[in-house]
Design a protein around this motif. Sequence first.
Motif, PDB file in Angstrom:
ATOM      1  N   ASP A 139      37.327   4.087 -12.997  1.00  0.00           N
ATOM      2  CA  ASP A 139      38.202   4.934 -12.190  1.00  0.00           C
ATOM      3  C   ASP A 139      37.570   5.319 -10.853  1.00  0.00           C
ATOM      4  O   ASP A 139      38.050   6.227 -10.178  1.00  0.00           O
ATOM      5  N   CYS A 140      36.510   4.634 -10.468  1.00  0.00           N
ATOM      6  CA  CYS A 140      35.881   4.867  -9.164  1.00  0.00           C
ATOM      7  C   CYS A 140      35.691   3.536  -8.454  1.00  0.00           C
ATOM      8  O   CYS A 140      34.996   2.649  -8.957  1.00  0.00           O
ATOM      9  N   TYR A 141      36.346   3.386  -7.309  1.00  0.00           N
ATOM     10  CA  TYR A 141      36.186   2.193  -6.486  1.00  0.00           C
ATOM     11  C   TYR A 141      35.089   2.437  -5.455  1.00  0.00           C
ATOM     12  O   TYR A 141      35.008   3.531  -4.893  1.00  0.00           O
ATOM     13  N   GLN A 142      34.295   1.425  -5.177  1.00  0.00           N
ATOM     14  CA  GLN A 142      33.306   1.529  -4.105  1.00  0.00           C
ATOM     15  C   GLN A 142      33.581   0.455  -3.060  1.00  0.00           C
ATOM     16  O   GLN A 142      33.534  -0.736  -3.352  1.00  0.00           O
ATOM     17  N   PHE A 143      33.893   0.892  -1.857  1.00  0.00           N
ATOM     18  CA  PHE A 143      34.103  -0.012  -0.735  1.00  0.00           C
ATOM     19  C   PHE A 143      33.663   0.701   0.530  1.00  0.00           C
ATOM     20  O   PHE A 143      33.847   1.916   0.666  1.00  0.00           O
ATOM     21  N   ASN A 144      33.110  -0.039   1.465  1.00  0.00           N
ATOM     22  CA  ASN A 144      32.829   0.535   2.777  1.00  0.00           C
ATOM     23  C   ASN A 144      34.141   0.750   3.527  1.00  0.00           C
ATOM     24  O   ASN A 144      35.187   0.204   3.177  1.00  0.00           O
ATOM     25  N   HIS A 145      34.071   1.577   4.570  1.00  0.00           N
ATOM     26  CA  HIS A 145      35.244   1.837   5.410  1.00  0.00           C
ATOM     27  C   HIS A 145      35.820   0.510   5.873  1.00  0.00           C
ATOM     28  O   HIS A 145      35.098  -0.388   6.307  1.00  0.00           O
ATOM     29  N   ALA A 146      37.141   0.373   5.778  1.00  0.00           N
ATOM     30  CA  ALA A 146      37.792  -0.927   5.916  1.00  0.00           C
ATOM     31  C   ALA A 146      38.364  -1.191   7.299  1.00  0.00           C
ATOM     32  O   ALA A 146      39.265  -2.005   7.437  1.00  0.00           O
ATOM     33  N   LEU A 163      41.759  -4.699  -1.193  1.00  0.00           N
ATOM     34  CA  LEU A 163      41.506  -5.031  -2.591  1.00  0.00           C
ATOM     35  C   LEU A 163      41.734  -3.839  -3.514  1.00  0.00           C
ATOM     36  O   LEU A 163      42.157  -4.001  -4.665  1.00  0.00           O
ATOM     37  N   VAL A 164      41.461  -2.631  -3.022  1.00  0.00           N
ATOM     38  CA  VAL A 164      41.730  -1.437  -3.828  1.00  0.00           C
ATOM     39  C   VAL A 164      43.238  -1.275  -4.020  1.00  0.00           C
ATOM     40  O   VAL A 164      43.713  -1.030  -5.141  1.00  0.00           O
ATOM     41  N   ILE A 165      44.005  -1.420  -2.938  1.00  0.00           N
ATOM     42  CA  ILE A 165      45.457  -1.289  -3.032  1.00  0.00           C
ATOM     43  C   ILE A 165      46.027  -2.384  -3.943  1.00  0.00           C
ATOM     44  O   ILE A 165      46.928  -2.128  -4.753  1.00  0.00           O
ATOM     45  N   GLN A 166      45.497  -3.595  -3.831  1.00  0.00           N
ATOM     46  CA  GLN A 166      45.979  -4.675  -4.691  1.00  0.00           C
ATOM     47  C   GLN A 166      45.717  -4.358  -6.165  1.00  0.00           C
ATOM     48  O   GLN A 166      46.558  -4.607  -7.033  1.00  0.00           O
ATOM     49  N   ASN A 237      31.542  -1.942  -9.473  1.00  0.00           N
ATOM     50  CA  ASN A 237      30.148  -2.370  -9.503  1.00  0.00           C
ATOM     51  C   ASN A 237      29.444  -1.804  -8.284  1.00  0.00           C
ATOM     52  O   ASN A 237      29.751  -2.154  -7.161  1.00  0.00           O
ATOM     53  N   ARG A 238      28.490  -0.927  -8.480  1.00  0.00           N
ATOM     54  CA  ARG A 238      27.813  -0.286  -7.362  1.00  0.00           C
ATOM     55  C   ARG A 238      27.029  -1.271  -6.507  1.00  0.00           C
ATOM     56  O   ARG A 238      26.749  -1.011  -5.353  1.00  0.00           O
ATOM     57  N   LYS A 239      26.640  -2.414  -7.058  1.00  0.00           N
ATOM     58  CA  LYS A 239      25.771  -3.341  -6.340  1.00  0.00           C
ATOM     59  C   LYS A 239      26.547  -4.430  -5.615  1.00  0.00           C
ATOM     60  O   LYS A 239      25.972  -5.238  -4.913  1.00  0.00           O
ATOM     61  N   ASP A 240      27.863  -4.452  -5.837  1.00  0.00           N
ATOM     62  CA  ASP A 240      28.648  -5.531  -5.233  1.00  0.00           C
ATOM     63  C   ASP A 240      29.660  -4.944  -4.265  1.00  0.00           C
ATOM     64  O   ASP A 240      29.444  -3.883  -3.691  1.00  0.00           O
ATOM     65  N   ASP A 241      30.761  -5.609  -4.097  1.00  0.00           N
ATOM     66  CA  ASP A 241      31.764  -5.164  -3.134  1.00  0.00           C
ATOM     67  C   ASP A 241      32.764  -4.197  -3.738  1.00  0.00           C
ATOM     68  O   ASP A 241      33.771  -3.892  -3.131  1.00  0.00           O
ATOM     69  N   GLY A 242      32.494  -3.700  -4.938  1.00  0.00           N
ATOM     70  CA  GLY A 242      33.401  -2.769  -5.544  1.00  0.00           C
ATOM     71  C   GLY A 242      33.992  -3.245  -6.849  1.00  0.00           C
ATOM     72  O   GLY A 242      34.476  -2.464  -7.658  1.00  0.00           O
ATOM     73  N   PHE A 243      33.960  -4.563  -7.112  1.00  0.00           N
ATOM     74  CA  PHE A 243      34.538  -5.101  -8.330  1.00  0.00           C
ATOM     75  C   PHE A 243      33.583  -6.094  -8.966  1.00  0.00           C
ATOM     76  O   PHE A 243      32.778  -6.740  -8.302  1.00  0.00           O
ATOM     77  N   PHE A 244      33.666  -6.271 -10.252  1.00  0.00           N
ATOM     78  CA  PHE A 244      33.073  -7.422 -10.914  1.00  0.00           C
ATOM     79  C   PHE A 244      34.018  -7.871 -12.016  1.00  0.00           C
ATOM     80  O   PHE A 244      34.831  -7.085 -12.509  1.00  0.00           O
ATOM     81  N   ASP A 245      33.967  -9.142 -12.403  1.00  0.00           N
ATOM     82  CA  ASP A 245      34.875  -9.667 -13.410  1.00  0.00           C
ATOM     83  C   ASP A 245      34.582  -9.058 -14.764  1.00  0.00           C
ATOM     84  O   ASP A 245      33.428  -8.856 -15.139  1.00  0.00           O
ATOM     85  N   VAL A 246      35.660  -8.754 -15.531  1.00  0.00           N
ATOM     86  CA  VAL A 246      35.491  -8.224 -16.883  1.00  0.00           C
ATOM     87  C   VAL A 246      36.193  -9.147 -17.879  1.00  0.00           C
ATOM     88  O   VAL A 246      37.018  -9.956 -17.523  1.00  0.00           O
TER      89      VAL A 246
END
Length: 246
Positions: A139-146, A163-166, A237-246
């Motif tokens: 429930d927490c997305y991580q992305f830099n300012h877009a 990607l968050v909106i998608q 995923n804190r180390k990536d762009d905000g997502f990782f495959d599950v």
Amino acid sequence: MLEVNRIHTGDCLELMREIPDGSIDTVITDPPYGMGKDFSGNGSDGELLAMSILNSVMPGIARVLKPTGMAVIFMSTRLIDRLIEYGKGADLKFERMMWLYKPNDCTFPWRGWLLTSEAIAVLSHGKLPKWGGDTYSHDCYQFNHAGGELPEGYHHPSVKPRLVIQDIILKTTLTGDLILDPFLGSGTTAVAALRTGRRFIGIEISPEYCKIAQKRVDAELAQGKLDFDAPAPRAFNRKDDGFFDV
């Protein structure tokens, strides 16, 4: 009925009256709660005006939303209580709160803390269908300012990551569903809707921002056949762009 898959320039309070009751599957929007902000973490007359506008819009959002639909609204953590109150006044139930964490966005320092997170509130009529998915995200997305997602030479102060909106769209709608964004801004919701095979109605009062949004939508449509087979939701995923495959 407002034309679908089109950006409408004007006041959402007026234009939403042309949308029939119970015709929208999901509302996804980022209201301009930062109007007139002084970047020191303080309120302003502009902020009070923006929240007053949101309060006026909430009954319209509730009216056009289907009984099984959701309203997903970005909001300052400091103002989330008002949003919940406004929703309750429009007979919308507060369901959950998520977060958007932007490590590179430090515009609101307050007493030694860098306020880099935004709240994402989910409201509904309380008649949500059973979740039928088999993939999950935190429930927490991580992305830099877009801001870099905009066409060169254009600017908007609060661009949300596409990607968050998608991901939100994939969790709240089905292919072909209709999404409303009454504060369209730079058009991210419209672009994300097209990318995922959904329809949209976008409303924005600023002609300047409408130009940005239209340019982005035109770029999507110019690709010809869009890929409506959107990727499966991905997790935080804190180390990536905000997502990782599950």
